[in-house]
Design an enzyme around this catalytic site. Structure first.
Site, PDB file in Angstrom:
ATOM      1  N   THR A 208       4.424   3.758  -4.267  1.00 53.53           N
ATOM      2  CA  THR A 208       5.283   3.376  -3.156  1.00 53.53           C
ATOM      3  C   THR A 208       6.738   3.555  -3.540  1.00 53.53           C
ATOM      4  O   THR A 208       7.122   3.227  -4.658  1.00 53.53           O
ATOM      5  CB  THR A 208       5.041   1.881  -2.845  1.00 53.53           C
ATOM      6  OG1 THR A 208       3.742   1.754  -2.307  1.00 53.53           O
ATOM      7  CG2 THR A 208       6.058   1.317  -1.874  1.00 53.53           C
ATOM      8  N   ARG A 236      -6.544  -1.032   6.737  1.00 51.57           N
ATOM      9  CA  ARG A 236      -5.970  -1.840   5.642  1.00 51.57           C
ATOM     10  C   ARG A 236      -4.431  -1.750   5.664  1.00 51.57           C
ATOM     11  O   ARG A 236      -3.859  -0.683   5.819  1.00 51.57           O
ATOM     12  CB  ARG A 236      -6.493  -1.333   4.300  1.00 51.57           C
ATOM     13  CG  ARG A 236      -5.989  -2.099   3.075  1.00 51.57           C
ATOM     14  CD  ARG A 236      -4.793  -1.469   2.421  1.00 51.57           C
ATOM     15  NE  ARG A 236      -4.434  -2.105   1.151  1.00 51.57           N
ATOM     16  CZ  ARG A 236      -3.326  -1.848   0.464  1.00 51.57           C
ATOM     17  NH1 ARG A 236      -2.477  -0.952   0.919  1.00 51.57           N
ATOM     18  NH2 ARG A 236      -3.066  -2.452  -0.675  1.00 51.57           N
ATOM     19  N   VAL A 237      -3.814  -2.889   5.508  1.00 48.57           N
ATOM     20  CA  VAL A 237      -2.355  -2.937   5.404  1.00 48.57           C
ATOM     21  C   VAL A 237      -2.016  -3.603   4.080  1.00 48.57           C
ATOM     22  O   VAL A 237      -2.614  -4.621   3.713  1.00 48.57           O
ATOM     23  CB  VAL A 237      -1.752  -3.726   6.591  1.00 48.57           C
ATOM     24  CG1 VAL A 237      -0.272  -4.004   6.369  1.00 48.57           C
ATOM     25  CG2 VAL A 237      -1.958  -2.956   7.902  1.00 48.57           C
ATOM     26  N   GLY A 238      -1.068  -3.038   3.362  1.00 51.87           N
ATOM     27  CA  GLY A 238      -0.685  -3.604   2.071  1.00 51.87           C
ATOM     28  C   GLY A 238       0.521  -4.525   2.181  1.00 51.87           C
ATOM     29  O   GLY A 238       0.830  -5.060   3.251  1.00 51.87           O
ATOM     30  N   ASP A 239       1.188  -4.697   1.065  1.00 52.40           N
ATOM     31  CA  ASP A 239       2.348  -5.603   1.013  1.00 52.40           C
ATOM     32  C   ASP A 239       3.618  -4.972   1.562  1.00 52.40           C
ATOM     33  O   ASP A 239       4.524  -5.687   2.012  1.00 52.40           O
ATOM     34  CB  ASP A 239       2.606  -5.999  -0.453  1.00 52.40           C
ATOM     35  CG  ASP A 239       2.880  -4.769  -1.329  1.00 52.40           C
ATOM     36  OD1 ASP A 239       2.117  -3.784  -1.215  1.00 52.40           O
ATOM     37  OD2 ASP A 239       3.842  -4.789  -2.112  1.00 52.40           O
ATOM     38  N   THR A 259       5.888  -2.834  -5.917  1.00 49.05           N
ATOM     39  CA  THR A 259       4.920  -1.750  -5.837  1.00 49.05           C
ATOM     40  C   THR A 259       3.697  -2.163  -6.652  1.00 49.05           C
ATOM     41  O   THR A 259       3.768  -3.071  -7.476  1.00 49.05           O
ATOM     42  CB  THR A 259       5.516  -0.402  -6.326  1.00 49.05           C
ATOM     43  OG1 THR A 259       4.502   0.612  -6.262  1.00 49.05           O
ATOM     44  CG2 THR A 259       6.048  -0.491  -7.738  1.00 49.05           C
ATOM     45  N   GLY A 260       2.586  -1.496  -6.401  1.00 50.61           N
ATOM     46  CA  GLY A 260       1.345  -1.882  -7.073  1.00 50.61           C
ATOM     47  C   GLY A 260       0.331  -2.386  -6.066  1.00 50.61           C
ATOM     48  O   GLY A 260       0.427  -2.096  -4.872  1.00 50.61           O
ATOM     49  N   GLY A 262      -1.125  -4.095  -3.440  1.00 48.83           N
ATOM     50  CA  GLY A 262      -0.494  -4.874  -2.386  1.00 48.83           C
ATOM     51  C   GLY A 262      -1.120  -6.231  -2.152  1.00 48.83           C
ATOM     52  O   GLY A 262      -0.427  -7.226  -1.911  1.00 48.83           O
TER      53      GLY A 262
HETATM   54  N1  ASP Z   1       1.963  -1.652  -2.732  1.00 48.26           N
HETATM   55  C1  ASP Z   1       1.312  -0.552  -2.073  1.00 48.26           C
HETATM   56  C2  ASP Z   1       0.163  -1.082  -1.261  1.00 48.26           C
HETATM   57  O1  ASP Z   1      -0.611  -1.874  -1.782  1.00 48.26           O
HETATM   58  C3  ASP Z   1       0.785   0.484  -3.009  1.00 48.26           C
HETATM   59  C4  ASP Z   1       1.739   1.030  -4.005  1.00 48.26           C
HETATM   60  O2  ASP Z   1       2.706   0.423  -4.383  1.00 48.26           O
HETATM   61  O3  ASP Z   1       1.508   2.157  -4.415  1.00 48.26           O
HETATM   62  O4  ASP Z   1      -0.007  -0.645  -0.169  1.00 48.26           O
END
Ligand code: ASP
Length: 347
Positions: A208, A236-239, A259-260, A262
């Site tokens: 991200t 699906r929705v992330g952070d 990032t990471g 979510g």
């Molecule tokens: N944080 C993002 C999510 O979970 C993924 C990412 O950072 O690559 O959607």
């Protein structure tokens, strides 16, 4: 703490100003408001350049963080924009958020076929009474605002990765690949820094683009845009589009982006939590570390399988980061040039 000695020595020997065990200090900003922008991962180098075009001319942090991440949305990479990895049904769905210095914020989630979700998020912020629009409604709003509906195609590389993924069809997030990156002074960085690499086995990487900036007036803003977890369940929705999780800005204190994985950023209200630690006087790096430690504690042995990372910028222009695992880095741009900094990590 694994602020590894090697990185410390690398940075020191390169003479990078202001590095302390407590994080990085944009020293010049302590005197006045010297603009600065920081962004996640090595793709942040190019993104910061986009932001710097705005900041260096006295533009606002808000304009800078929008322009900056648009650069990454235009690149083909595993995890940002329409060229990124699709969901398990083969469609690219995008999440984005933006926040300014006055608690104005906007976001979109599960948005399809629109090239610049960050700009749609900004329109949500500026033109609607809402904070978040999702799915078909977000797309309808974007079209009404003059955005173009792009083809429902996968990029060549995403198509390849998806076909490979279909062979196993398992959802197993892979923590970030350790890249051969150490902090480098401006002169050693390639101007055409490559967009993030896609994993050859078709699994996903965390990439991200999240960006926070401080402008010449001393205002902070932040942005975040992603295709989320590759091969995720449809819907699906992330952070990243969730204000307080993937992004948070409090102009009195600082700005933070994540990032990471979510799901694990959401459950600790990650970016907001980092801001609150900075409010209590913690440095950006220490504030990030405390929230990453919380994730590790909550996840117990499962923390071995996920990556979670934060970058933070405070009102004085001091910045820092922390990651659960090795391999995260972030890019910094000031009037002095740009750097890519390896993040300290806890595991
Ligand atoms: N944080 C993002 C999510 O979970 C993924 C990412 O950072 O690559 O959607």
């Amino acid at each position: 703490m694994s602020i590894n000695r090697r990185n410390f020595i690398n940075l020191s020997s390169l003479g990078i100003a202001g590095f302390t065990l407590q994080g990085f200090v944009n020293k010049s900003s302590a005197k006045g408001m010297k603009p600065i922008v920081i962004a996640t991962w090595d793709a942040g180098i190019n993104a910061n350049k986009g932001a710097w075009e705005v900041l260096s001319k006295g533009g606002s942090a808000l304009d800078a963080v929008e322009k900056g991440v648009m650069v990454t949305e235009d690149e083909i990479s595993c995890c940002v924009g329409l060229g990124a990895n699709p969901d398990r049904d083969g469609h690219v769905t995008l999440d984005a958020s933006i926040m300014d210095h006055e608690f104005n914020c906007g976001s979109v989630a599960f948005l399809e076929r629109i090239k610049h979700p960050i700009s749609v998020a900004r329109k949500v912020m500026e033109k609607t009474p809402h904070v978040m629009l999702v799915g078909a409604g977000a797309q309808q709003f974007a079209l009404a605002e003059g955005f173009t509906l792009e083809a429902d195609n996968l990029s060549e590389s995403a198509d390849k990765a998806y076909k490979q993924w279909l062979k196993k069809s398992t959802y197993k997030p892979v923590i970030n690949v350790e890249r051969q990156t150490t902090a480098q002074p401006t002169s050693q960085l390639d101007d055409k820094f490559k967009a993030p690499a896609r994993l050859s086995n078709g699994d996903w990487n965390h990439d991200t683009i999240g960006m926070v900036a401080l402008d010449a007036k001393g205002n902070l803003s932040g942005s975040c845009t992603t295709s989320g977890a590759g091969f995720k369940l449809r819907g699906r929705v992330g952070d990243s589009p969730i204000i307080g999780a993937g992004l948070y800005v409090d102009n009195e204190v600082g700005a933070v982006v994540a990032t990471g994985q979510g799901e694990d950023v959401i459950r600790v209200a990650g970016s907001s939590a980092v801001v609150e630690f900075m409010r209590q006087g913690k440095s950006p790096q220490e504030a990030c570390r405390l929230v990453v430690e919380k994730v590790r504690k909550i996840k117990k042995e499962k923390a071995a399988d996920i990556q979670v990372c934060f970058i933070a910028l405070n009102k004085k222009g001091e910045h820092g980061s922390y990651a659960l695992h090795k391999g995260f880095n972030y890019a910094v741009q000031t009037a002095e040039g740009h750097q890519l900094i390896e993040s300290p990590f806890v595991m």
